[in-house]
Design an enzyme around this catalytic site. Structure first.
Site, PDB file in Angstrom:
ATOM      1  N   ASN A 270       1.025  -1.149   0.114  1.00 42.09           N
ATOM      2  CA  ASN A 270       0.045   0.064   0.017  1.00 42.09           C
ATOM      3  C   ASN A 270       1.026   1.261  -0.152  1.00 42.09           C
ATOM      4  O   ASN A 270       1.734   1.350   0.912  1.00 42.09           O
ATOM      5  CB  ASN A 270      -1.031   0.083   1.311  1.00 42.09           C
ATOM      6  CG  ASN A 270      -1.615   1.209   1.376  1.00 42.09           C
ATOM      7  OD1 ASN A 270      -1.950   2.103   0.500  1.00 42.09           O
ATOM      8  ND2 ASN A 270      -2.377   1.369   2.662  1.00 42.09           N
ATOM      9  N   TRP A 271       0.990   1.964  -1.227  1.00 39.42           N
ATOM     10  CA  TRP A 271       1.931   3.101  -1.308  1.00 39.42           C
ATOM     11  C   TRP A 271       1.288   4.202  -0.761  1.00 39.42           C
ATOM     12  O   TRP A 271       1.933   5.323  -0.452  1.00 39.42           O
ATOM     13  CB  TRP A 271       2.210   3.497  -2.821  1.00 39.42           C
ATOM     14  CG  TRP A 271       3.150   2.394  -3.562  1.00 39.42           C
ATOM     15  CD1 TRP A 271       3.719   1.214  -2.689  1.00 39.42           C
ATOM     16  CD2 TRP A 271       3.597   2.448  -4.653  1.00 39.42           C
ATOM     17  NE1 TRP A 271       4.303   0.731  -3.733  1.00 39.42           N
ATOM     18  CE2 TRP A 271       4.484   1.552  -4.807  1.00 39.42           C
ATOM     19  CE3 TRP A 271       3.737   3.553  -5.596  1.00 39.42           C
ATOM     20  CZ2 TRP A 271       5.514   1.319  -5.930  1.00 39.42           C
ATOM     21  CZ3 TRP A 271       4.696   3.494  -7.017  1.00 39.42           C
ATOM     22  CH2 TRP A 271       5.256   2.074  -6.883  1.00 39.42           C
ATOM     23  N   LYS A 272       0.274   4.044  -0.056  1.00 40.51           N
ATOM     24  CA  LYS A 272      -0.632   5.350   0.527  1.00 40.51           C
ATOM     25  C   LYS A 272      -0.555   6.601  -0.399  1.00 40.51           C
ATOM     26  O   LYS A 272      -0.364   6.728  -1.763  1.00 40.51           O
ATOM     27  CB  LYS A 272      -0.372   5.647   1.872  1.00 40.51           C
ATOM     28  CG  LYS A 272      -0.260   4.280   2.612  1.00 40.51           C
ATOM     29  CD  LYS A 272      -0.015   4.541   4.206  1.00 40.51           C
ATOM     30  CE  LYS A 272      -0.055   3.201   4.816  1.00 40.51           C
ATOM     31  NZ  LYS A 272       0.055   2.959   6.419  1.00 40.51           N
TER      32      LYS A 272
ATOM     33  N   HIS B 210      -9.367   1.103   4.997  1.00 41.06           N
ATOM     34  CA  HIS B 210      -8.197   1.361   5.948  1.00 41.06           C
ATOM     35  C   HIS B 210      -8.285   2.443   7.194  1.00 41.06           C
ATOM     36  O   HIS B 210      -9.165   3.110   6.982  1.00 41.06           O
ATOM     37  CB  HIS B 210      -7.070   1.796   5.025  1.00 41.06           C
ATOM     38  CG  HIS B 210      -5.608   1.755   5.499  1.00 41.06           C
ATOM     39  ND1 HIS B 210      -5.128   2.672   6.431  1.00 41.06           N
ATOM     40  CD2 HIS B 210      -4.532   0.946   5.418  1.00 41.06           C
ATOM     41  CE1 HIS B 210      -3.821   2.546   6.744  1.00 41.06           C
ATOM     42  NE2 HIS B 210      -3.662   1.308   6.140  1.00 41.06           N
TER      43      HIS B 210
ATOM     44  N   GLU C 149      -6.673   4.556   8.136  1.00 38.52           N
ATOM     45  CA  GLU C 149      -6.377   6.027   7.851  1.00 38.52           C
ATOM     46  C   GLU C 149      -7.646   6.684   7.205  1.00 38.52           C
ATOM     47  O   GLU C 149      -8.064   7.916   7.431  1.00 38.52           O
ATOM     48  CB  GLU C 149      -5.297   6.014   6.892  1.00 38.52           C
ATOM     49  CG  GLU C 149      -3.848   5.950   7.632  1.00 38.52           C
ATOM     50  CD  GLU C 149      -2.801   5.579   7.051  1.00 38.52           C
ATOM     51  OE1 GLU C 149      -2.536   5.392   5.897  1.00 38.52           O
ATOM     52  OE2 GLU C 149      -1.871   4.956   7.565  1.00 38.52           O
TER      53      GLU C 149
ATOM     54  N   GLU D  22      -4.895  -4.899  10.683  1.00 39.74           N
ATOM     55  CA  GLU D  22      -4.068  -3.897  10.706  1.00 39.74           C
ATOM     56  C   GLU D  22      -4.182  -3.099  12.163  1.00 39.74           C
ATOM     57  O   GLU D  22      -4.921  -2.229  12.191  1.00 39.74           O
ATOM     58  CB  GLU D  22      -3.911  -2.930   9.689  1.00 39.74           C
ATOM     59  CG  GLU D  22      -3.849  -3.578   8.441  1.00 39.74           C
ATOM     60  CD  GLU D  22      -3.196  -2.333   7.312  1.00 39.74           C
ATOM     61  OE1 GLU D  22      -2.097  -2.749   6.662  1.00 39.74           O
ATOM     62  OE2 GLU D  22      -3.657  -1.350   7.166  1.00 39.74           O
TER      63      GLU D  22
ATOM     64  N   GLY E   9       2.841   2.154  10.810  1.00 44.72           N
ATOM     65  CA  GLY E   9       3.990   3.360  10.521  1.00 44.72           C
ATOM     66  C   GLY E   9       4.754   3.735  12.007  1.00 44.72           C
ATOM     67  O   GLY E   9       5.253   4.665  11.968  1.00 44.72           O
TER      68      GLY E   9
ATOM     69  N   SER F 245       3.736  -2.253  10.382  1.00 47.28           N
ATOM     70  CA  SER F 245       5.313  -2.076  10.633  1.00 47.28           C
ATOM     71  C   SER F 245       5.886  -3.487  10.284  1.00 47.28           C
ATOM     72  O   SER F 245       7.014  -4.079  10.769  1.00 47.28           O
ATOM     73  CB  SER F 245       5.717  -1.781  11.978  1.00 47.28           C
ATOM     74  OG  SER F 245       5.000  -0.446  12.500  1.00 47.28           O
TER      75      SER F 245
HETATM   76  P1  13P Z   1       3.281   0.429   7.800  1.00 43.37           P
HETATM   77  O1  13P Z   1       3.911  -0.762   6.922  1.00 43.37           O
HETATM   78  O2  13P Z   1       3.876   1.672   7.073  1.00 43.37           O
HETATM   79  O3  13P Z   1       3.430   0.297   8.997  1.00 43.37           O
HETATM   80  O4  13P Z   1       1.707   0.558   7.125  1.00 43.37           O
HETATM   81  C1  13P Z   1       0.907  -0.552   7.066  1.00 43.37           C
HETATM   82  C2  13P Z   1      -0.326  -0.274   6.324  1.00 43.37           C
HETATM   83  O5  13P Z   1      -0.993   0.722   6.765  1.00 43.37           O
HETATM   84  C3  13P Z   1      -0.647  -0.851   5.125  1.00 43.37           C
HETATM   85  O6  13P Z   1      -1.795  -0.570   4.916  1.00 43.37           O
END
Ligand code: 13P
Length: 249
Positions: A9-11, A93, A95, A163, A169, A209
């Protein structure tokens, strides 16, 4: 057997130059034993599809609207993501739930739209640190799962990603026992709702992470079928060893 899945997931990261990382990944893992799914920003889907088109690497969106088209300025539909080259969409997600007030009911409607477009929904669930410390983790996960998933889930149209919000993160990762507890619970909940055969076909990803250094032990954990990786999916040099660990698991 569930095919293992390494999803990136590149966000909201990456402009055209980031496609160089996808080129490297495609050369190294274009015909991997594990399934690989890259979810770049929607702006990069069409050029990314040119890079991955002769390979087994799949592309996904990071969200979609519940409607197929219409007066929804700034939104994107599952049909549009498909048209640009996506075969999957990340939904719910944390976020999106936090930044855009997405409820499980909204995620449920988006999941239906995703299925209707013929795409796979990667439905994300996870507890906050407060919820974990209050002992509410399984209750939260159970209610998110029940409300986010419409009837009709199958191994081909649905992937579930656990998650924990506090692990995203942050460099903090749950213990392997904590991951196993949630993944075993998810499998059991799916089994109760869908029957064992369908439940056993749905991939359960861990996200939060995941790094080259912890991937192997996470992939060896009960009912973990792969990972949804954020930061460590942005560079091929980080994501490649995670894919290799998944293939070796
Ligand atoms: P990180 O791997 O940066 O912790 O993010 C996980 C994530 O939110 C994947 O959707």
């Amino acid at each position: 057997m569930r095919q293992k899945l390494a999803a990136g997931n590149w966000k909201m990261n990456g402009t055209g130059t980031a496609l160089a990382e996808l080129e490297i990944l495609t050369q190294a893992h274009g015909h991997s034993g594990a399934q690989i799914l890259i979810c770049p920003p929607a702006t990069l889907l069409a050029p990314a599809a040119q890079i991955t088109k002769t390979t087994a690497i799949a592309l996904g969106g990071q969200d979609c609207h519940a409607a197929a088209s219409g007066a929804h300025t700034g939104d994107i539909s599952a049909e549009m993501l498909k048209d640009a080259g996506a075969t999957a969409v990340i939904l719910g997600h944390s976020e999106r739930r936090a930044d855009h007030g997405e409820t499980s009911d909204m995620v449920c409607a988006k999941t239906s739209a995703t299925w209707h477009a013929g795409l796979t929904a990667v439905v994300c669930l996870g507890e906050t640190l407060d919820q974990r410390e209050a002992g509410e983790t399984l209750a939260v996960i159970g209610s998110q799962l029940a409300a986010s998933l419409p009837d009709g889930a199958s191994g081909s149209n649905t992937v579930i990603a656990y998650e924990p919000v506090w692990a995203i993160g942050t460099g903090k990762v749950p213990t392997l026992e904590q991951i196993a507890e949630v993944h075993d619970f998810l499998r059991a909940e799916l089994s109760t709702r869908l029957g064992a055969e369908t439940a056993n076909a749905i991939r359960l990803l861990y996200g939060g992470s995941v790094k080259p250094g912890n991937a192997a032990e996470i992939f060896a954990t009960s009912n973990v079928d792969g990972a949804l990786v954020g930061g460590a999916s942005l560079k091929a040099s980080d994501f490649s060893p995670i894919i290799a660990a998944l293939e070796a698991s």
